[in-house]
Scaffold this active site. Sequence first.
Site, PDB file in Angstrom:
ATOM      1  N   ARG A 172       0.798  -1.233   0.000  1.00 18.44           N
ATOM      2  CA  ARG A 172       0.000   0.000   0.000  1.00 18.44           C
ATOM      3  C   ARG A 172       0.835   1.290   0.000  1.00 18.44           C
ATOM      4  NH1 ARG A 172      -2.636  -3.672  -1.067  1.00 18.44           N
ATOM      5  NH2 ARG A 172      -4.689  -4.251  -0.273  1.00 18.44           N
ATOM      6  N   SER A 223     -10.975   1.295   2.633  1.00 17.60           N
ATOM      7  CA  SER A 223     -10.381   0.855   3.895  1.00 17.60           C
ATOM      8  C   SER A 223      -9.569   1.989   4.520  1.00 17.60           C
ATOM      9  CB  SER A 223      -9.469  -0.354   3.672  1.00 17.60           C
ATOM     10  OG  SER A 223     -10.214  -1.442   3.173  1.00 17.60           O
ATOM     11  N   GLU A 293      -4.243   4.193   6.078  1.00 25.24           N
ATOM     12  CA  GLU A 293      -4.055   4.004   4.639  1.00 25.24           C
ATOM     13  C   GLU A 293      -4.419   5.259   3.860  1.00 25.24           C
ATOM     14  OE1 GLU A 293      -5.780   0.980   1.215  1.00 25.24           O
ATOM     15  OE2 GLU A 293      -5.445   0.232   3.239  1.00 25.24           O
TER      16      GLU A 293
END
Length: 300
Positions: A172, A223, A293
Amino acid sequence: MINELRNYAEVIENASLTKYNTFKIGGNAKYLIMPSSINDLISVLKILAENNIKFFVLGNGSNVVLNSKFFDGAVISLRHLDGIDIKPEMNMAYAEAGAMLPKLVVESTNKSLTGLEFAAGIPGTVGGSIYGNAGAYNSCIMDYVESVTVIDLNEDFKIKILEHEEITYQYRTTMFKENKNYIIIAAKFFLKKGEKKNSLDIMEDRKRRRLSSQPLEFPSAGSVFRNPEGDFAGRLIESCNLKGTKIGDAEVSEKHANFIINKGHATSQDVHDLIMLVHDTVLQKTNVDMTIEQEFIGWE
């Protein structure tokens, strides 16, 4: 300057940004600029530099929390740089940065190329997905990138092609998050020949799973936290009884605890404060320091 910019792009003054991110939040920007080609984008960047106008490049706004305050600068949307070229005989797909990732998946699948099925439900652009190494189902976009074309702001807006081995990335994240002097404008993907029906079956199965497990009926940015190694962020948040927790109109989803949703009129501050509340509560109760994130855009 405005007239000069309009030679190369669509320009909206005092533009509301709420329609340009998936959270549906954010304030107004002095300029919203939407070039239609890479050469036009370079011309826009040069004009902004000559006039000392600060800018921020925005994809689909699917993994960001835009500040709700006024931005005294230019937001550059790449949504019109959306060209896609599939070459099945070479097992290759090329896409400009503003192309939507699900569209790239569909077009490559229609040409019987396989590999990107995992990304069919990611609501981001190609550029944004590479920037954050987006992924799902234990796959990530950088695993399939052959090269990335960028504009180098440090070298007089020169176009460069970075090969896969030149790009550092992890779960990520990529080097592009650290090096803001690169603007991603296109990418080439290496894929494999496959069976179209098999790919469509995988995509349909994952669509059903998303619809049943994610609060797609509300604005969100996907998310919120990366999954810690060997665990799931959603499980940790739920174990701390945080589902349904609200600050303003921002709420921890009852359907999936790792989603924060906008119930109507959430501000960036509401979302920020709720994310930090969840992070700090999980840290206090479980001793797990979850990594956020989503990216907060502060207009500094």
